[in-house]
Write an enzyme that holds these catalytic residues in place. Sequence first.
Site, mmCIF file in Angstrom:
data_model
loop_
_atom_site.group_PDB
_atom_site.id
_atom_site.type_symbol
_atom_site.label_atom_id
_atom_site.label_comp_id
_atom_site.label_asym_id
_atom_site.label_seq_id
_atom_site.Cartn_x
_atom_site.Cartn_y
_atom_site.Cartn_z
ATOM 1 N N ASP A 527 -0.738 27.427 22.752
ATOM 2 C CA ASP A 527 0.306 28.700 23.033
ATOM 3 C C ASP A 527 0.338 28.829 24.509
ATOM 4 O O ASP A 527 -0.490 28.999 25.014
ATOM 5 C CB ASP A 527 -0.220 29.909 22.303
ATOM 6 C CG ASP A 527 0.936 31.065 22.022
ATOM 7 O OD1 ASP A 527 1.441 31.243 23.149
ATOM 8 O OD2 ASP A 527 0.990 31.435 20.933
ATOM 9 N N ARG A 538 -0.548 43.697 15.511
ATOM 10 C CA ARG A 538 -0.473 42.687 14.680
ATOM 11 C C ARG A 538 -1.555 41.666 14.945
ATOM 12 O O ARG A 538 -1.832 40.926 13.790
ATOM 13 C CB ARG A 538 0.828 42.370 14.377
ATOM 14 C CG ARG A 538 2.118 43.304 14.259
ATOM 15 C CD ARG A 538 3.647 42.657 14.477
ATOM 16 N NE ARG A 538 3.683 41.646 15.469
ATOM 17 C CZ ARG A 538 3.562 41.776 16.796
ATOM 18 N NH1 ARG A 538 3.560 42.989 17.242
ATOM 19 N NH2 ARG A 538 4.023 40.845 17.767
ATOM 20 N N ASP A 599 7.700 31.630 16.739
ATOM 21 C CA ASP A 599 8.613 32.654 16.619
ATOM 22 C C ASP A 599 10.265 32.164 17.144
ATOM 23 O O ASP A 599 10.742 33.205 17.126
ATOM 24 C CB ASP A 599 8.312 33.538 17.497
ATOM 25 C CG ASP A 599 7.883 33.496 18.841
ATOM 26 O OD1 ASP A 599 8.454 32.207 19.278
ATOM 27 O OD2 ASP A 599 7.607 34.331 19.812
ATOM 28 N N ASN A 600 10.443 30.761 17.166
ATOM 29 C CA ASN A 600 11.839 30.616 17.475
ATOM 30 C C ASN A 600 12.057 29.171 16.629
ATOM 31 O O ASN A 600 11.351 28.327 16.741
ATOM 32 C CB ASN A 600 12.013 30.549 19.187
ATOM 33 C CG ASN A 600 11.164 29.372 19.432
ATOM 34 O OD1 ASN A 600 11.808 28.181 19.703
ATOM 35 N ND2 ASN A 600 10.178 29.537 20.161
ATOM 36 N N CYS A 655 35.981 39.896 24.734
ATOM 37 C CA CYS A 655 36.942 40.853 25.108
ATOM 38 C C CYS A 655 36.596 42.178 24.556
ATOM 39 O O CYS A 655 36.695 43.470 24.814
ATOM 40 C CB CYS A 655 38.424 40.633 24.801
ATOM 41 S SG CYS A 655 38.601 40.427 22.974
#
Length: 1079
Positions: A527, A538, A599-600, A655
């Site tokens: 990681d 968590r 996480d992606n 827009c």
Amino acid sequence: MLPKNKRPVEDIRVEDDSDSDNNSTSSQRKKARVGCLITSRTSVNKKSNSASSGVVEPSANMGLEDVNMQDIDEDLHSRQLAVYGRETMRKLFGANVLISGMQGLGAEIAKNLILAGVKSVTLHDEGSVELWDLSGNFLFSENDVGKNRAQASVQKLQELNNAVLVSTLPTKLTKEQLSNYQAVVFTDIDLETAIEFNDYCHNHQPPIAFIKTEVRGLFGYTFCDFGPEFTVADVDGEEPHSGIIASISNDNPALVTCVDDERLEFQDGDLVIFSEIHGMPELNDGKPRKVKSCRPYSFFLEEDTTKFGTYVKGGIVTQVKQPKVLNFKPLREALKAPGEFLLSDFSKFDRPPLLHLAFQALDKFKGESGRFPVAGSEDDAQKLISIATTMNDSLGDEKLDDLNPKLLKDFAYGARAVLNPMAAMFGGIVGQEVVKACSGKFHPLLQFFYFDSVESLPTEPLEPSDFKPLNSRYDAQISVFGAKFQKKLEDTRSFVVGSGALGCEFLKNLALMGVSCGTQGKLTVTDDDVIEKSNLSRQFLFRDWNIGQAKSTVAASAAALINPRLQIEALQNRVGPETENVFDDTFWENLNVVVNALDNVNARLYVDQRCLYFQKPLLESGTLGAKCNTQMVIPHLTENYGASRDPPEKQAPMCTVHSFPHNIDHCLTWARSEFEGLLEKTPAEVNAYLSNPGEYTSSMIKAGDAQARDNLERVLECLDRERCETFQDCITWARLKFEDYFVNRMKQLIFTFPEDAMTSTGAPFWSAPKRFPRPLEFSVSDQTHLNFVLAGSILRAETFGIPIPDWAKNPKTLAEAVDQVIVPDFQPKQGVKIETDENVTNLSSASIDDGAVIDELIKKLESRRKSLPSGYVMKPIQFEKDDDTNYHMDFIAGLANMRARNYSIPEVDKLRAKFIAGRIIPAIATSTAMATGLVCLELYKVIDGGHKVEDYRNTFANLALPLFSMAEPVPPKVIKHQDLSWTVWDRWTIKGNPTLRELIKWLADKGLDAYSISCGSCLLFNSMFPRHKERMDKKVVDLARDVAKMEIPSYRRHLDLMVACEDEEENDIDIPQISVYFR
């Protein structure tokens, strides 16, 4: 330069600097974790220190009134707040919970509730730690054997959250003591005592939520009783659905049509309210009305509108969420008449009634024998089956036709074992039920849930001797799977990708299971992230003193403390193409299993491709609030992760975001974009120019487009007209930004498109979903206006390296400074183009004289640069959502809410703004724990290696409803050619270093005509090109080096080719990737 002030800011005197002092202190405090309630650290720590040494029984009245006045630590609980909201969190902070039975399941429930931040958790257990317990409880070590389980648990649990009072009760529990708690959970209690306790809780005023839960081997259940009448305030936790009205008929019933911007999510029978309707004011009374015949963009209203006014325009319809009252039966009644069981797996439709009987039979076996059945004992298994048969015969009409002796035998063999994956899964479920009981948030389990994962057992039959204890920490697991399988687990070479919330849970589970804990085993975890405060609610392996440290290193150390035999290596590398020198061919080839904890989606897809390429099992999972899913990717048995994808999220047109927002999400998207443009991208552009003016201007001249022109204009503006030298300049800049954004732009928009403007088709321009804007009028007496200027000026000062004076945070002094700013008058201009085309993706408009403008801008920039001090640089600000002291979210929330005010869109607080603008993924510990428990039950099957696709399970669960949906994975698509067949899992390999001719012949022998061969993005051969035939006798690897200019690193042993083939009838055949192994 910025407009001059009416008088020098240096003359302003600071009248009160207490605000700035307080801010300084809180900024220093922020680095330490203070728990759930910012203001309660000292008192809580005093309590918690005493808790570990004795019994502390909290009063049931402690809590809510104490908590409501205190603040939630949003840095710590931001992800959880995104799921629960403030009101639910405050209720949790007032809840006192008892957990009885501190084996693995009790430990998991306690962990999840302490992380959630309840007021207190009391741990009850009269028993002592046994070596057997170490298979399922992450709190115990071998040094704890012989100690009371509750007392051996308290210290480590207290470390998870100092704001929760964790105490112990190591002596016999009486029912009267239950009145001290809002919820009580029993994990190891006989039915007779459970019925006695449940009767007391059910009849208590107010009722005490009672939960009985057990895991026995690969079987488990949960029973909930929250009292005779329990009110659920929010059944699903979803935001109320809404729609933008296009028309309402004068009928009975009335037809309501909405714009097709987004599909309506209303259900027949829902209640809705209306607002902002023009022409039919009767519906704006806030009265809930029932809908029926709901369709994607319309519904009927159970209302007679024939005498109402005629609908003209506008209007929002919003769902009204209704509370729901549930009537729970006490345990003694529910055992006899359980009602409808909550199903998790429709292939086991008849399983819950059988398990309902099996657990009652086990309770009777224990009562008669004084022990659990012995693993591998045929006599004990037959006794339990006999008890179950007798009980079944007494059921009359409810008697089961098939008792499934084989299943009951498996149940008996593993009955004493508390397996970690089962404890993790049920710990998540039960933890969530306690949250529901204490808050009324989400729909409770009504009332029994049974589950088994008997498919996790080894496919080869086991002998009774295989279950014999070895006097090891894995004895409980051995009693279910056998000693040989345990050795397989220990020798596994595993790879955990990510060590965040999922990663921490996985590392804990794997350590307890003994995965990669043998001499031949190895667990690699990687990681590239570091620990932040928001992780601590968590990611339970981390503590506040770990903030700023590498996640993988801390997590690996914590996992090794759970099981010192764990062979673990922690890396800080992102897994991707750029690290294939680290995670090389040898690394992947030596793996037995890969566990994703990412996480992606992009990272998941990359790991999926690597596992596909090297044919390695991939265990995939993810969470979103109370929802979780798991997917098993098994070589040759299932489709891969990337085979099916969710549709991309719908993006609002450019827009709409810039000129015609109609919800707060549009405002926050715009605000985040403006923040990055003003404070990150423009300062970075300035630095790029100043660091190398010649190269920068040359690139702009070469581009010569509208984007280059815009970049130069922003750089010049930042260094010239809007350059800040003092903090008063920054205040001036922020005040003028307010005028530009929320006054002048609105005036220009209204001038260009008046309220009565029509489109080219003759329809009103300002029709739904467009909202007509109104300019704001700045006032220093409006605190939101002043806060916007404060945040803007502080951030502007940061980019210019200007110190922040103490007086800046004093509202009165700041207001005086703002009053000094000269605000120029604004006159709307003719001919200003405001984009209305929803398909346009870039608002920079090209011009025929862009080149000339760019040349002129470069001249002005060069002139301005010469007047700057030597070494002048700006400081770009990267958006950081999780630091509430940095003013990032203050500025973004201010931008969004002022814009919302322009368009009469409901505003949001800073926390809600953080969720949307920061793209925060809602997350809670309970769904994370459940997901990882489910994955580890599948890991048993992967390590065994003999299971079929129908034995595996993919899961989707929503703990809020609750809903559990399990199904076997989808098999991969099979492609056939002649007598060959293959799937996406296959890769054809050739060893040696063949020539192009040899490769083509090798394919021809399979009945395939190769007409195109590529390596990477380079074409090595195509039969259409005559010159390519000169390459036929060259080695494929040499062609890759010479033609594709490929540099083959020393760690790479093979080369991958993409080959296009056709059969004899010239039909294209999609063949597997070909790998040439040349080393």
